[in-house]
Design a protein around this motif. Sequence first.
Motif, PDB file in Angstrom:
ATOM      1  N   UNK A  50      70.844  46.363   7.054  1.00 15.32           N
ATOM      2  CA  UNK A  50      71.025  47.570   8.016  1.00 15.32           C
ATOM      3  C   UNK A  50      72.540  48.264   7.286  1.00 15.32           C
ATOM      4  N   UNK A  51      73.440  47.618   6.752  1.00 12.07           N
ATOM      5  CA  UNK A  51      74.350  48.017   6.240  1.00 12.07           C
ATOM      6  C   UNK A  51      74.157  48.939   4.949  1.00 12.07           C
ATOM      7  N   UNK A  52      73.194  48.618   4.175  1.00 12.11           N
ATOM      8  CA  UNK A  52      72.828  49.482   3.002  1.00 12.11           C
ATOM      9  C   UNK A  52      72.199  50.873   3.434  1.00 12.11           C
ATOM     10  N   UNK A  53      71.543  50.708   4.663  1.00 12.37           N
ATOM     11  CA  UNK A  53      70.667  52.080   5.089  1.00 12.37           C
ATOM     12  C   UNK A  53      72.119  53.006   5.868  1.00 12.37           C
ATOM     13  N   UNK A  54      73.233  52.216   6.402  1.00 10.47           N
ATOM     14  CA  UNK A  54      74.123  53.143   7.062  1.00 10.47           C
ATOM     15  C   UNK A  54      75.120  53.815   6.106  1.00 10.47           C
ATOM     16  N   UNK A  55      74.899  53.387   4.647  1.00 11.74           N
ATOM     17  CA  UNK A  55      75.575  54.114   3.563  1.00 11.74           C
ATOM     18  C   UNK A  55      75.473  55.814   3.776  1.00 11.74           C
ATOM     19  N   UNK A  56      74.356  56.035   4.498  1.00 12.90           N
ATOM     20  CA  UNK A  56      73.891  57.324   4.660  1.00 12.90           C
ATOM     21  C   UNK A  56      74.661  58.079   5.603  1.00 12.90           C
ATOM     22  N   UNK A  57      75.531  57.352   6.620  1.00 13.11           N
ATOM     23  CA  UNK A  57      76.225  57.742   7.684  1.00 13.11           C
ATOM     24  C   UNK A  57      77.237  58.949   7.036  1.00 13.11           C
ATOM     25  N   UNK A  58      77.343  59.898   7.973  1.00 16.08           N
ATOM     26  CA  UNK A  58      78.321  60.828   7.787  1.00 16.08           C
ATOM     27  C   UNK A  58      78.786  61.471   9.121  1.00 16.08           C
ATOM     28  N   UNK A  59      80.060  61.964   9.181  1.00 15.00           N
ATOM     29  CA  UNK A  59      80.645  62.106  10.628  1.00 15.00           C
ATOM     30  C   UNK A  59      79.923  63.579  11.103  1.00 15.00           C
ATOM     31  N   UNK A  60      79.470  64.237  10.257  1.00 15.11           N
ATOM     32  CA  UNK A  60      78.647  65.528  10.520  1.00 15.11           C
ATOM     33  C   UNK A  60      77.104  65.405  10.982  1.00 15.11           C
TER      34      UNK A  60
END
Lengths: 257, 14
Positions: A74-84
């Motif tokens: 899950x943490x790998x996928x969440x590397x795509x997270x951005x505040x925008x």
Amino acid sequence: LEAKFDDSTIFKKIIDSFKDSVSQINFMCSESGIEAQAIDDSRVLLVSLSIPPSCFETYRCDRPTTVGVYLSSLSKLLKSASSSATLTLYVEDQPDELLLLFEESKASKSMEYKMKLVDITADMLEVDSDMKSDVSVEMSGVEFTKIVRDLTQLSDSFTVSVGKDGIVFSVDGETASGKVLLQPKEDLANPENNLSISMTKTIDLSFASKYLLDIIKASTLSNMISLKFSEETPALFEFKMEKGGGIGFYLAPKYDE
Amino acid sequence: QGTQKRLDGFFKVK
């Protein structure tokens, strides 16, 4: 389940705050939000997570669903997270996968990930959330994090004592020792610097340094940390999120024989 | 420096 964060970095921060403490977790989704509990392999640290509907832009869960995941994936996928970007989590009624949809409206971009769910059979511990404590402390999470980082370099054991002088964090290593004393204070201009102590009994407890280093990873979730200590129970280190909910770490102490 | 306690000594299994 259909749950949308207006800022995808919130979910990333939540997951990153405990992914090094436990390897897998069951998210229990219901109409009252997402809750989870996991215990580390050594059975010393328990993570208790609550993400109520108030943390989401929209939240819908038609029937209680258990979503088991490996946190490293899950943490790998969440590397795509951005505040925008927003992040919506989708789980079907007969769940075998978790769908994560990131959407950046300005960039007209969307990203979709699917993750296989895992069947986790972990036993749960019955934790009394109203657990009685002899000492409650509210203090700056930044301050606590710095003290833990500084002192744990010197010893594997980290001691917390609370008495009439205030709260003392100390370590006594083979080659060096260190001690930090903090007294209650109120900073009206910067309330995140406040320190309050309420106490019915003095305490003097030791914890393994390595778990404290894991716990402070959650300090990105909140300016303040709440500490609860008692001689008879594990300590509770809690970071409450601005929009409700938060993460609590129950840590079993070390005792001298 | 001390003996590490486990959570099972404090909390019941559900």
